[in-house]
Motif scaffolding. Sequence first.
Motif, short mmCIF file in Angstrom:
data_model
loop_
_atom_site.label_atom_id
_atom_site.label_comp_id
_atom_site.label_asym_id
_atom_site.label_seq_id
_atom_site.Cartn_x
_atom_site.Cartn_y
_atom_site.Cartn_z
N SER A 70 -14.20 5.72 3.68
CA SER A 70 -13.85 5.73 2.19
C SER A 70 -14.76 6.28 1.51
CB SER A 70 -14.09 4.44 2.01
OG SER A 70 -12.92 3.74 2.93
N ALA A 120 -8.44 -0.30 -1.20
CA ALA A 120 -8.69 0.71 -1.67
C ALA A 120 -8.61 0.59 -0.08
CB ALA A 120 -10.52 0.99 -2.20
N GLY A 165 2.97 1.83 -3.24
CA GLY A 165 2.11 1.41 -4.72
C GLY A 165 1.59 -0.17 -5.54
N ARG A 167 0.14 5.30 9.38
CA ARG A 167 1.06 6.15 8.89
C ARG A 167 3.00 5.50 9.59
NH1 ARG A 167 -1.91 10.24 8.95
NH2 ARG A 167 -0.88 11.57 9.87
N ASP A 197 -3.68 -5.36 -7.06
CA ASP A 197 -3.61 -3.98 -5.80
C ASP A 197 -3.91 -4.85 -4.15
OD1 ASP A 197 -4.39 -1.31 -6.25
OD2 ASP A 197 -6.06 -1.91 -4.64
N LEU A 245 -3.64 4.13 5.33
CA LEU A 245 -2.88 4.83 5.53
C LEU A 245 -2.76 6.47 6.31
CD1 LEU A 245 -0.82 3.86 1.67
CD2 LEU A 245 -0.41 3.65 4.91
N ALA A 300 0.59 -1.34 -0.05
CA ALA A 300 0.08 0.03 -0.07
C ALA A 300 0.84 1.05 -0.14
CB ALA A 300 -0.82 -0.27 1.27
N ARG A 305 -5.21 1.41 1.24
CA ARG A 305 -4.99 3.09 1.29
C ARG A 305 -5.70 4.07 2.12
NH1 ARG A 305 -4.52 1.02 -4.28
NH2 ARG A 305 -7.12 1.00 -4.53
N TRP A 306 -7.26 3.32 2.48
CA TRP A 306 -7.71 4.29 3.14
C TRP A 306 -7.01 3.97 4.59
CZ3 TRP A 306 -10.71 8.61 4.62
CH2 TRP A 306 -11.56 8.22 5.43
#
Length: 323
Positions: free
Chosen positions: A297, A45, A34, A57, A42, A51, A31, A48-49
């Motif tokens: 999201s 979503a 990328g 983080r 992948d 993060l 994530a 990535r959310w």
Amino acid sequence: MIHAHLDAETVGRIRFALSPVNEAVWWLRYAVTGGRHPVFGDPGAAARWALRRPDVRLVAQCLSVPGGPTYMPDLLTPKPAAGPAHRTFAEQLQAVGGTAPEDAAFQVCEMRFLNGPVPGDVLDAVESGTFAARAAHGLREFWQDAVADGWSGLKAVLDADVAARSTELATYGVGHVLRSLHSDVTWADGRLTVRKNYEETVRFRGAEMVLSPMAASWPQVSVQLGQPGNAVLGYPATGIGTAADRPRRPAVARLLGRSRAALLGDLAAPRTTGELAARHRLAPATVSYHLGVLHRSGLVLRERDRNVVLYRRSAEGDALLGD
């Protein structure tokens, strides 16, 4: 090369175990960078959310990235303890959070960021002695947001690998098993050698080594042998590479997980948490959690109608489903 010399007692204490926290760390790495998994693609979503969460983080900044340092703090991937598998994840998070502040400072500041500045929020967490606790919290949050929904399917593949290799161990012995883990791993004369682009030699005396089948790091070897007390050799699980031969989930389900994808698909009309729980045979608390992720999201809208809260798909949710 990594050269690990194992004495007879260490060889006798080799065991198999799944490492859910290590899986989460690798998915988080995809994530952050990328990147795409060679089989599953992948990370989704939801990954990535996640993060956006401060503690996620914090962990993400300490992971290795292409072209950067290869070292990742070992405290983030503790060795799975012996015992029932259903306790492993909680026990690993407890081990992460219980890391001594001085150990966290050494692994993060002096090992991970040896040749560069430490990010400000990472340095603040290390200096305040809160890094380990926040890392454990961040890993838990990422797991809930991005991994938990698909874990049962992955776990079935990993369990099957352990069962098959346990049979090989009983039939052919530990040497055969070690030599069959990966082409980068060799075993001869009491020495386990792992092909890497650096040199390291470690000697194990009366230690314990865990062999852990991995899905997220497939087809690589995930090596953690520098500290005999926390030694884990992650190898690519058999069966991951043939995932394309199994029925593939729809794209939205691969992005969000089966449960969230099903809930999102059922929200063309406004529905309550209780209604969705009954329709999908899920616990209300589970539905509430998934709706929270979808709402944050931007994929569903939430509105109050008198004494009930209704959820329905947003325009972004419709676009994701192709409606």
